[in-house]
Design a protein around this motif. Structure first.
Motif, short mmCIF file in Angstrom:
data_model
loop_
_atom_site.label_atom_id
_atom_site.label_comp_id
_atom_site.label_asym_id
_atom_site.label_seq_id
_atom_site.Cartn_x
_atom_site.Cartn_y
_atom_site.Cartn_z
N ASN A 124 0.85 -1.18 0.00
CA ASN A 124 0.00 0.00 0.00
C ASN A 124 0.89 1.23 0.00
O ASN A 124 1.92 1.25 0.67
CB ASN A 124 -0.94 -0.01 1.20
N GLY A 125 0.54 2.22 -0.77
CA GLY A 125 1.38 3.41 -0.88
C GLY A 125 2.54 3.21 -1.84
O GLY A 125 3.49 3.98 -1.84
N GLY A 126 2.51 2.15 -2.65
CA GLY A 126 3.52 1.94 -3.68
C GLY A 126 4.72 1.10 -3.31
O GLY A 126 5.48 0.69 -4.18
N ALA A 127 4.92 0.81 -2.03
CA ALA A 127 6.07 -0.01 -1.61
C ALA A 127 5.62 -0.96 -0.50
O ALA A 127 4.70 -0.66 0.26
CB ALA A 127 7.20 0.89 -1.12
N LEU A 181 14.29 -17.08 -4.68
CA LEU A 181 14.33 -15.67 -5.06
C LEU A 181 15.35 -14.94 -4.21
O LEU A 181 15.45 -15.16 -3.01
CB LEU A 181 12.96 -15.00 -4.86
N GLU A 182 16.07 -14.03 -4.85
CA GLU A 182 17.03 -13.19 -4.13
C GLU A 182 16.29 -12.09 -3.38
O GLU A 182 15.11 -11.84 -3.62
CB GLU A 182 18.02 -12.57 -5.12
N SER A 183 17.01 -11.41 -2.52
CA SER A 183 16.49 -10.24 -1.83
C SER A 183 16.01 -9.23 -2.87
O SER A 183 16.62 -9.08 -3.93
CB SER A 183 17.62 -9.65 -0.97
N ASP A 184 14.93 -8.54 -2.57
CA ASP A 184 14.34 -7.57 -3.51
C ASP A 184 14.51 -6.16 -2.94
O ASP A 184 13.99 -5.86 -1.87
CB ASP A 184 12.86 -7.89 -3.70
N PRO A 185 15.22 -5.28 -3.64
CA PRO A 185 15.41 -3.91 -3.15
C PRO A 185 14.10 -3.17 -2.90
O PRO A 185 14.04 -2.28 -2.06
CB PRO A 185 16.20 -3.22 -4.28
N ARG A 186 13.02 -3.56 -3.59
CA ARG A 186 11.71 -2.93 -3.34
C ARG A 186 11.27 -3.08 -1.91
O ARG A 186 10.56 -2.22 -1.38
CB ARG A 186 10.64 -3.56 -4.25
N ASP A 187 11.69 -4.19 -1.26
CA ASP A 187 11.29 -4.40 0.13
C ASP A 187 11.85 -3.32 1.07
O ASP A 187 11.34 -3.14 2.16
CB ASP A 187 11.74 -5.78 0.62
N ARG A 188 12.86 -2.64 0.63
CA ARG A 188 13.49 -1.60 1.45
C ARG A 188 13.23 -0.20 0.89
O ARG A 188 13.99 0.72 1.15
CB ARG A 188 14.99 -1.88 1.54
#
Length: 196
Positions: A124-127, A181-188
Motif C-alpha cells: 500500500n502506498g507503492g512499496a 528468489l534473491e532479496s528484492d530492493p523494493r522491500d526496502r
C-alpha cells in the motif's frame, strides 16, 4: 480488481486487491505435506521469537507470540501439532482419514487440509510495508497467518522512527529457501508503515 500474474525468477507472483488489506503481492508455495512441514518446522523451531501468528480475518486479528520454543512438533493423521507446553495448536497439512471408529469423508478431509499456502507482502502506498505467510484450507478459509518481522515496528509493535531493515532477514531467507528468489530492493523502498 483481477489478479495480475508475473513470473519472478523461478516463482510466480500475483497481485490482488483484498478489501480491508489493500494490494498484496502473493508468492504461492507448494502445499504437499513435506513442503509445509519443513516450512512450519523452520518457522516455529528456529524463528519462534521473531514471528507473531494467528488468524488475520475481517473482524478478528490474533497476534500470538510464542512463550518459548516448541517442546514438540509432531504429525498424526495429517495434522501437524506445534506444542509449546502450556498450549498447542493443530493444522491439517497432510492426508487426513480420521480414526478407524470415526472415519472422515473424503470431502471433509479435503475441506480440512491446506490447499493454498503463500508468502505475501502488502504493498500500500507503492512499496511493501508488511510481510507474512498465509495458509488456507480446501474451502478457502484461513487456517493461519504468520506475521514476519517488520522494519517499521518494534518488538512491542510500536512504530519506529527509523526503519530497521535488518528485520527483513527472515523474509529474505524464506524467499531464498522456499521460492529461490534473491532479496528484492523494493522491500526496502517504503518511507513509512502504511496500514490499510
Amino acid at each position: 480488481m483481477a489478479p495480475e500474474n508475473a513470473r519472478v525468477r523461478g516463482a510466480w507472483m500475483r497481485t490482488v486487491d483484498e478489501e480491508g488489506m489493500g494490494s498484496l503481492e502473493i508468492f504461492p508455495l507448494p502445499t504437499e505435506e513435506p513442503a509445509l512441514r519443513a516450512l512450519l518446522t523452520d518457522l516455529f523451531s528456529e524463528h519462534w521469537q521473531a514471528i507473531r501468528f494467528g488468524t488475520l480475518i475481517q473482524g478478528a486479528v490474533f497476534e500470538i507470540a510464542a512463550p518459548n520454543a516448541p517442546e514438540k512438533i509432531s504429525m498424526m493423521d495429517g495434522y501437524m501439532t506445534v506444542d509449546f507446553g502450556a498450549w498447542h495448536f493443530h493444522l491439517c497439512i497432510g492426508e487426513h482419514r480420521g480414526s478407524e471408529g470415526h472415519p472422515v469423508s473424503p470431502a471433509l478431509a479435503r475441506h480440512r487440509r491446506t490447499s493454498r499456502a503463500e508468502l505475501y507482502r502488502i504493498v500500500n502506498g507503492g512499496a511493501p510495508s508488511s510481510w507474512g505467510l498465509r495458509l488456507f484450507n480446501g474451502a478457502g478459509e484461513q487456517q493461519l497467518t504468520v506475521m514476519l518481522p517488520n522494519p517499521f515496528l518494534s518488538e512491542e509493535s510500536g512504530l519506529l522512527d527509523v526503519p530497521d531493515w535488518t528485520q527483513l532477514a527472515l523474509w529474505d531467507r524464506l524467499r531464498s529457501r522456499y521460492l529461490d528468489l534473491e532479496s528484492d530492493p523494493r522491500d526496502r523502498s517504503a518511507k513509512a508503515f502504511v496500514h490499510p
